[in-house]
Design a protein around this motif. Sequence first.
Motif, PDB file in Angstrom:
ATOM      1  N   PRO A 110      10.215 -11.416  14.392  1.00  0.00           N
ATOM      2  CA  PRO A 110       9.841 -10.094  13.786  1.00  0.00           C
ATOM      3  C   PRO A 110       8.540 -10.376  12.787  1.00  0.00           C
ATOM      4  CG  PRO A 110      11.645 -10.918  12.679  1.00  0.00           C
ATOM      5  CD  PRO A 110      11.427 -12.081  13.856  1.00  0.00           C
ATOM      6  N   PRO A 111       8.024  -9.161  12.471  1.00  0.00           N
ATOM      7  CA  PRO A 111       6.922  -9.021  11.380  1.00  0.00           C
ATOM      8  C   PRO A 111       7.369  -9.406   9.782  1.00  0.00           C
ATOM      9  CG  PRO A 111       7.257  -6.920  12.020  1.00  0.00           C
ATOM     10  CD  PRO A 111       8.095  -8.108  12.990  1.00  0.00           C
ATOM     11  N   LYS A 112       6.939 -10.028   9.207  1.00  0.00           N
ATOM     12  CA  LYS A 112       7.310 -10.406   7.589  1.00  0.00           C
ATOM     13  C   LYS A 112       6.255  -9.921   6.827  1.00  0.00           C
ATOM     14  CE  LYS A 112      11.574 -11.711   8.591  1.00  0.00           C
ATOM     15  NZ  LYS A 112      12.831 -11.172   7.899  1.00  0.00           N
ATOM     16  N   PHE A 113       6.510  -9.250   5.442  1.00  0.00           N
ATOM     17  CA  PHE A 113       5.590  -8.937   4.739  1.00  0.00           C
ATOM     18  C   PHE A 113       5.397 -10.282   3.771  1.00  0.00           C
ATOM     19  CE2 PHE A 113       6.155  -4.418   5.676  1.00  0.00           C
ATOM     20  CZ  PHE A 113       4.715  -4.218   5.854  1.00  0.00           C
ATOM     21  N   PRO A 114       4.316 -10.736   3.432  1.00  0.00           N
ATOM     22  CA  PRO A 114       4.378 -12.067   2.555  1.00  0.00           C
ATOM     23  C   PRO A 114       4.951 -11.484   1.199  1.00  0.00           C
ATOM     24  CG  PRO A 114       2.426 -11.672   3.696  1.00  0.00           C
ATOM     25  CD  PRO A 114       3.000 -10.450   3.735  1.00  0.00           C
ATOM     26  N   GLN A 115       5.108 -10.336   0.707  1.00  0.00           N
ATOM     27  CA  GLN A 115       5.414  -9.909  -0.639  1.00  0.00           C
ATOM     28  C   GLN A 115       6.168  -8.760  -0.659  1.00  0.00           C
ATOM     29  OE1 GLN A 115       1.142 -10.167  -2.094  1.00  0.00           O
ATOM     30  NE2 GLN A 115       1.540  -8.028  -2.941  1.00  0.00           N
ATOM     31  N   SER A 116       7.143  -8.520  -1.231  1.00  0.00           N
ATOM     32  CA  SER A 116       7.688  -7.370  -1.284  1.00  0.00           C
ATOM     33  C   SER A 116       7.318  -5.934  -2.101  1.00  0.00           C
ATOM     34  CB  SER A 116       9.301  -7.442  -2.000  1.00  0.00           C
ATOM     35  OG  SER A 116       9.163  -8.162  -3.280  1.00  0.00           O
ATOM     36  N   VAL A 117       6.252  -6.327  -2.997  1.00  0.00           N
ATOM     37  CA  VAL A 117       5.657  -5.222  -3.726  1.00  0.00           C
ATOM     38  C   VAL A 117       4.195  -5.417  -3.564  1.00  0.00           C
ATOM     39  CG1 VAL A 117       5.486  -3.958  -5.870  1.00  0.00           C
ATOM     40  CG2 VAL A 117       7.842  -5.091  -5.252  1.00  0.00           C
ATOM     41  N   TYR A 118       3.612  -4.324  -3.377  1.00  0.00           N
ATOM     42  CA  TYR A 118       1.898  -4.183  -3.343  1.00  0.00           C
ATOM     43  C   TYR A 118       1.553  -3.296  -4.577  1.00  0.00           C
ATOM     44  CZ  TYR A 118       2.053  -6.925   1.029  1.00  0.00           C
ATOM     45  OH  TYR A 118       2.359  -8.073   1.959  1.00  0.00           O
ATOM     46  N   ALA A 119       0.491  -3.550  -5.128  1.00  0.00           N
ATOM     47  CA  ALA A 119       0.065  -2.798  -6.108  1.00  0.00           C
ATOM     48  C   ALA A 119      -1.471  -2.370  -5.924  1.00  0.00           C
ATOM     49  CB  ALA A 119       0.179  -3.484  -7.775  1.00  0.00           C
ATOM     50  N   MET A 120      -1.656  -0.877  -5.806  1.00  0.00           N
ATOM     51  CA  MET A 120      -3.131  -0.434  -5.499  1.00  0.00           C
ATOM     52  C   MET A 120      -3.311   0.579  -6.400  1.00  0.00           C
ATOM     53  SD  MET A 120      -2.597  -0.024  -1.272  1.00  0.00           S
ATOM     54  CE  MET A 120      -1.967  -1.359  -0.373  1.00  0.00           C
ATOM     55  N   SER A 121      -4.706   1.240  -6.513  1.00  0.00           N
ATOM     56  CA  SER A 121      -5.081   2.106  -7.321  1.00  0.00           C
ATOM     57  C   SER A 121      -6.083   2.853  -6.746  1.00  0.00           C
ATOM     58  CB  SER A 121      -5.760   1.576  -8.637  1.00  0.00           C
ATOM     59  OG  SER A 121      -6.631   0.451  -8.462  1.00  0.00           O
ATOM     60  N   VAL A 122      -6.380   4.340  -6.933  1.00  0.00           N
ATOM     61  CA  VAL A 122      -7.218   4.965  -6.502  1.00  0.00           C
ATOM     62  C   VAL A 122      -7.866   5.994  -7.587  1.00  0.00           C
ATOM     63  CG1 VAL A 122      -5.427   6.798  -5.867  1.00  0.00           C
ATOM     64  CG2 VAL A 122      -7.520   6.654  -4.759  1.00  0.00           C
ATOM     65  N   SER A 123      -9.155   6.208  -7.258  1.00  0.00           N
ATOM     66  CA  SER A 123      -9.554   7.130  -8.617  1.00  0.00           C
ATOM     67  C   SER A 123      -9.516   8.544  -8.030  1.00  0.00           C
ATOM     68  CB  SER A 123     -11.051   6.830  -8.814  1.00  0.00           C
ATOM     69  OG  SER A 123     -11.804   7.758  -9.523  1.00  0.00           O
ATOM     70  N   GLU A 124      -9.474   9.529  -9.329  1.00  0.00           N
ATOM     71  CA  GLU A 124      -8.974  10.778  -8.889  1.00  0.00           C
ATOM     72  C   GLU A 124     -10.368  11.649  -8.252  1.00  0.00           C
ATOM     73  OE1 GLU A 124      -8.151  13.194 -12.280  1.00  0.00           O
ATOM     74  OE2 GLU A 124      -9.942  12.273 -13.535  1.00  0.00           O
ATOM     75  N   ASP A 125     -11.517  10.881  -8.433  1.00  0.00           N
ATOM     76  CA  ASP A 125     -12.643  11.705  -7.768  1.00  0.00           C
ATOM     77  C   ASP A 125     -12.911  11.295  -6.193  1.00  0.00           C
ATOM     78  OD1 ASP A 125     -13.380   9.019  -8.014  1.00  0.00           O
ATOM     79  OD2 ASP A 125     -15.109   9.314  -9.000  1.00  0.00           O
ATOM     80  N   LYS A 126     -11.860  10.437  -5.712  1.00  0.00           N
ATOM     81  CA  LYS A 126     -12.151  10.162  -4.353  1.00  0.00           C
ATOM     82  C   LYS A 126     -11.611  11.356  -3.562  1.00  0.00           C
ATOM     83  CE  LYS A 126     -13.111   5.823  -4.859  1.00  0.00           C
ATOM     84  NZ  LYS A 126     -14.246   5.292  -4.455  1.00  0.00           N
ATOM     85  N   VAL A 127     -12.283  11.463  -2.196  1.00  0.00           N
ATOM     86  CA  VAL A 127     -12.079  12.540  -1.354  1.00  0.00           C
ATOM     87  C   VAL A 127     -11.032  12.077  -0.234  1.00  0.00           C
ATOM     88  CG1 VAL A 127     -14.394  13.739  -1.955  1.00  0.00           C
ATOM     89  CG2 VAL A 127     -13.928  11.967   0.012  1.00  0.00           C
ATOM     90  N   SER A 128     -10.735  13.058   0.461  1.00  0.00           N
ATOM     91  CA  SER A 128      -9.833  12.962   1.460  1.00  0.00           C
ATOM     92  C   SER A 128     -10.216  12.187   2.574  1.00  0.00           C
ATOM     93  CB  SER A 128      -9.045  14.225   2.321  1.00  0.00           C
ATOM     94  OG  SER A 128      -8.928  15.155   1.342  1.00  0.00           O
TER      95      SER A 128
END
Length: 766
Positions: free
Chosen positions: A269-287
Motif C-alpha cells: 500500500p502507499p505510505k506517507f513519509p510523514q503524518s503532518v505537512y505544513a504549507m503556506s499561501v499568500s492571500e494575493d494568489k489567484v484561483s
Amino acid sequence: MWEGLGLQVFLMCLGAVLCSAVATSAPLEHSHRHRLSLHRHRERTGKEGQVLHRSKRGWVWNQFFVIEEYTGPDPVLVGRLHSDVDAGDGNCKYILSGEGAGTIFVIDDKTGNIHATKTLDREEQAQYTLTAQAVDRATNKPLEPPSEFIVKVQDINDNPPEFLHGPYYARVPEMSNVGTSVMQVTATDADDPTYGNSARLVYSILQGQPYFSVEPQTGIIRTALPNMDREARQEYDVVIQAKDMGGHMGGLSGTTEVKITLTDVNDNPPKFPQSVYAMSVSEDKVSGEEVGRLKAKDPDLGENGLVSYRFIEGDGMTVFEITTDTDTREGVIKLRKPVDFETKRAYTLRVEASNTHLDPRFIAWGPYKDTATVKVMVEDADEPPAFMATSYSFEVEENARDGTVVGRVHAKDTDVANNPVRYMIPRYTDVEQFFSVGPEDGIIKTTRPLDRETLPWHNISVSATEIGGHHQDTKVRVNIKVKDMNDNAPEFATQNEILVCENVSPGKLIETVSAVDKDEMVHRQYFHFSIAPEAVNNQNFSLKDNRDSTASIYVTRRGFSRMTQDVYFLPIEINDNGIPPMSSTNTLTIRVCSCDSKDTILSCNVEPYILPAGLSTGALIAILACIVILLAIVVLFVALRRQKKEPLIVFEEEDIRENIITYDDEGGGEEDTEAFDIATLQNPDGANGFLPRKDIKPELQYPMRRIKNCCLISMKKTMRKPQQQTETGRSCSTSIFLRKMNSTKTETVFFHKSSEKSPLSAQSHQ
C-alpha cells in the motif's frame, strides 16, 4: 572404484553378446544361398571327378561391432570371415571392399580376420557397410558371390551433456506459491541413447537453493520458497547441472545458468513519509495557483504503484483542491478560490492516498491507502482596495443641470492597516467627460446636461487607489442610464407626397398618416392629429384622428384641376400626451394628377418641380436671374437685326475676273480686237435697262444645262481689245456662272449668250 570399473566391463561384455546374436541372424539367408551355390558346384565336380557326397559349408561370423575410442597397441579384431569352400590349403583368398576398406578396416586374405587399424568415433559415423568375397587365389575367380555386412561402432560414454540454448532468462511473479513453474531447461548428449546409460540425463540444481528447485527427469525449474518479495530481492542466479549415466558415478555432466527475475504485483500500500505537512499561501494568489505538494511512497512498479489523492475532511475542502501529477506521482494542492488573511488565517485538511489498481489476491492483506494531515497558513499581502459591489448601476434625468448627483461608489482597504482610498474616473472610459467623481467620497456627478436621444447609456469605470500603500488600484464598472424626458415634438413618420386624381370623389380616403417621436414610448402614450388653425377652414381636405396614433385624410370637394392648381399644402398639428406635452406642425403635400377612368395615375407633371437636393433659395434666385438676362440679350439682338435695312439693288465693286469658273473654247488672242463691255458682265441685266430686285425671287424660265461650246472671256484689260472681245462674244456661246457673296445672301446669275447680248434668264438663290 574397482567395483564401478567391474560393473562397466560386465555391461560392455553383455552388450557385445547381444550385438553378436543380432548380427548372426542377419546373414542366414546369404549363408543358405552360399551353401546352395557351393553344393551345385560340388555336384558338377562330382560328375567329372566321380565325387558323389554333398558338403554343407557357408560363412562363419564371429564378431560384428567394434568399441569406439579404442587406443590399444594392436589393431582391434572386428570379426572373422570363413567360407565353406575354404579347405584350409591356402587356395581361398578373402577380399574386403566398402566403406573404410583398406584404410580403416583390413582383412587377412588367408584367415579372413578383419581388424580396425584406427580409432573410431561413433558420433562421427555409427556404422560401416562392407562387402566380403572369397576368390581363388590362383585365378582370382570368385568362389562365392559377394556378401554385404555391417560393422557397428559400439558407443562408450565419451560426450558430456550440453545446454545448447543457455544461458536462460526467466520471469516469475513475486509472492508466487511454492512449486510455481518458472521454466524448463533441456540438455542434449551426443552418446547413443539406445545403448546403455550414456545418454540418460539427470538434472540437479547447483546454485539457487533454497529459492528454486528443478525436476531431475524433466528439467522444469520451480519456486521452492513462499512469499518471495521483489522489493527485498528482484533477481536470482540459478545454476542447473545435467549428468549422464543416470546420474551415477562416472557419468559426465554439463551446467548452465538461469537468471530469474521476480515481476511486480500490487502487494504494497502507499505510505506517507510523514503524518503532518505544513504549507503556506499568500492571500494575493489567484484561483488555480499551486499551494504545495506531498507524496505517498509505493514501492510497487507501473500501474501497481499508481496513487490517487483526495481530501476526506477539513475546513478548507471548498477553498483548496488536490490533483495527481502523473509524472512524479505527487499530490498537488491548488487554490480553488482566493483566500483572505483578514478573514481566515489557517486551514486544516485530511488527505488520503490510495492505489488506483488493486490485486484481488492481496486485498485481504490490508487497506491499500494511507492518510496524512495538511495545514495551510495564509500569509498577509498588500492588497488593492476592494469595492463593496462588483458593479454599480445608476439613473439620471436627461437635461439635468450640471453637478447633479448620479450615485456613489465605495471601496475600502482590506489590509490590517486600512489605509484611506482615493477615487478617479479613467479618462478612456469617459472620453467626453460627462461625469466626475469625488476623490475622497466616491460621489459621481454630471458635468453637463445629458441627452437620452444621443446616448441613452453611459458605461464608465471608477478606480480606487490605496493612499500610502503600493499604489495598487482596483476598478469597478459603473452603468449609468439616462432617463427620458418628453423634450422632442412628434413628426410625420414619412414625408411622402400624396397623389390625388383630378376626378376624385368627395369623401374619399386618400392617405393615412402616422407619427414618430424620438422620446421613449411609454405605456398609454399616443399621438393626436388635427388640421392647423390657419387651414381649418379649407374646403379641399379634412382630417379624422383614429385614436391609435394615426389619422385619415379625406377629400371634401369634387374634382380638381391641374391647370388651376396642381399642388396643395395641408398643415397638420401633431400632439403627444407626454409630460410636458409637445406638439409640432407638419405640412402634408398633396399633388393633383391626371388619371384614367379606373383612377390609374397617368401624369402628375412632377418633373418641373423636381429640384436638385441641397440647393438653397439664393442659389435658385441666382440661376433664374442668369436665365432672364440671357433671354433679354437674345431678344435685343433679334430686334436690332430686324431694324437693319439692306438696299434692294446690289452694286458690287468686285472685279468680275474673280468669278470666272470654266471655259470650253479658245479665244481669238490679240487679233480679237472687238472689246467686251465689262459693265455688262458685272451687271448683264442692267445692260438692257433691267435691274433685279433682291426682295423678289425670279422664276427660272429655262432649265439649266451645260453648254459645251463656250469661250473663255478674259477680263484683263491689258490682254485684249474691246473689238476682239466683242467678236469673240459673237462667235461663241458663253455660259458664265457668277456668284456674289455678301453677309446676307448668295446671288447666282446664269447668262446664255448667242447673237444677242441680253440675258435669256436669271435666277437668284437665297
